[in-house]
Design a protein around this motif. Sequence first.
Motif, PDB file in Angstrom:
ATOM      1  N   GLN A  35      -6.702  -3.119  -5.601  1.00  0.00           N
ATOM      2  CA  GLN A  35      -6.467  -1.946  -5.558  1.00  0.00           C
ATOM      3  C   GLN A  35      -5.465  -1.319  -6.228  1.00  0.00           C
ATOM      4  OE1 GLN A  35      -6.136   0.266  -1.685  1.00  0.00           O
ATOM      5  NE2 GLN A  35      -8.230  -1.429  -2.166  1.00  0.00           N
ATOM      6  N   PRO A  36      -4.633   0.375  -5.643  1.00  0.00           N
ATOM      7  CA  PRO A  36      -3.564   0.255  -7.321  1.00  0.00           C
ATOM      8  C   PRO A  36      -1.835  -0.223  -6.950  1.00  0.00           C
ATOM      9  CG  PRO A  36      -4.519   2.203  -5.737  1.00  0.00           C
ATOM     10  CD  PRO A  36      -5.464   1.098  -5.244  1.00  0.00           C
ATOM     11  N   ALA A  37      -1.805  -0.444  -8.279  1.00  0.00           N
ATOM     12  CA  ALA A  37       0.191  -0.816  -7.775  1.00  0.00           C
ATOM     13  C   ALA A  37       0.329   0.215  -6.956  1.00  0.00           C
ATOM     14  CB  ALA A  37       0.973  -0.711  -9.058  1.00  0.00           C
ATOM     15  N   ARG A  38       1.033  -0.517  -6.121  1.00  0.00           N
ATOM     16  CA  ARG A  38       2.281  -0.179  -5.016  1.00  0.00           C
ATOM     17  C   ARG A  38       3.808  -0.171  -4.965  1.00  0.00           C
ATOM     18  NH1 ARG A  38      -1.269   2.388  -1.643  1.00  0.00           N
ATOM     19  NH2 ARG A  38      -3.835   1.127  -0.960  1.00  0.00           N
ATOM     20  N   LEU A  77       1.566   5.622  -7.456  1.00  0.00           N
ATOM     21  CA  LEU A  77       2.198   5.401  -9.028  1.00  0.00           C
ATOM     22  C   LEU A  77       0.941   6.621  -9.554  1.00  0.00           C
ATOM     23  CD1 LEU A  77       3.247   3.331  -7.818  1.00  0.00           C
ATOM     24  CD2 LEU A  77       3.311   1.626  -9.871  1.00  0.00           C
ATOM     25  N   PRO A  78       1.590   6.803 -11.286  1.00  0.00           N
ATOM     26  CA  PRO A  78       0.560   8.005 -11.663  1.00  0.00           C
ATOM     27  C   PRO A  78      -0.759   6.781 -12.342  1.00  0.00           C
ATOM     28  CG  PRO A  78       2.664   7.240 -12.887  1.00  0.00           C
ATOM     29  CD  PRO A  78       2.668   6.810 -11.132  1.00  0.00           C
ATOM     30  N   ARG A  79      -1.354   7.734 -12.020  1.00  0.00           N
ATOM     31  CA  ARG A  79      -3.009   6.038 -12.990  1.00  0.00           C
ATOM     32  C   ARG A  79      -2.863   6.456 -14.434  1.00  0.00           C
ATOM     33  NH1 ARG A  79      -6.168   3.723  -9.262  1.00  0.00           N
ATOM     34  NH2 ARG A  79      -6.136   5.020  -6.862  1.00  0.00           N
ATOM     35  N   GLY A  80      -2.888   5.451 -14.969  1.00  0.00           N
ATOM     36  CA  GLY A  80      -3.260   5.476 -16.256  1.00  0.00           C
ATOM     37  C   GLY A  80      -1.427   5.117 -17.204  1.00  0.00           C
TER      38      GLY A  80
END
Length: 185
Positions: A35-38, A77-80
């Motif tokens: 999962q992406p950061a939260r 959060l913005p990817r990259g």
Amino acid sequence: MSNLSSASGAPMAASPLTRAVLEIDEYAAGLGWDQPARLFALVDTDQLRAQEPGLAAQLGIDNDAEATLTPVEQDELPRGAPLDEFLATIAWPDAVVGCALTVERLMLPPSAEASVPEGMDEGQLTKWVAEHPDRQEVRMTVAVLRDGARETALRLREKDSPTEVLTGSDLVPGLAEALAATFAE
């Protein structure tokens, strides 16, 4: 960590901050891995009920809730974007008493750190760690309060159970410092 468990099976914790970190860890565990950061704002539960009853109801917080800190997930959060650069752009309103971040990373045991080849750039190092046979996938949930209190929950992918979550105030000090800086004035 205590062996006592709540009805959900998550360990019961003594401090409100530890309870909030474990609540966020349990939420993230329910979403699965990769999962992406939260990012979460931590707000005073009583203040939230008094000032934003509609939001409290939407979050499922009733008047009997024991929690004294309520995590409120923020926009994705913005990817990259590098995490440290993104965190440097955050300013919290006064109603936010703390914040937390959940992020997955690959980690090596201290014994493997001695074998890191010299002269690698960040991309090469990331690839080397990802291919290392002793790497561990870990989910870190780090929280800080405006008053300086800190707490972390670490969950290894290979031991993905609420009873195997490690907690402590100084497990990921660099990330805790970056989160604390979001409250600097």
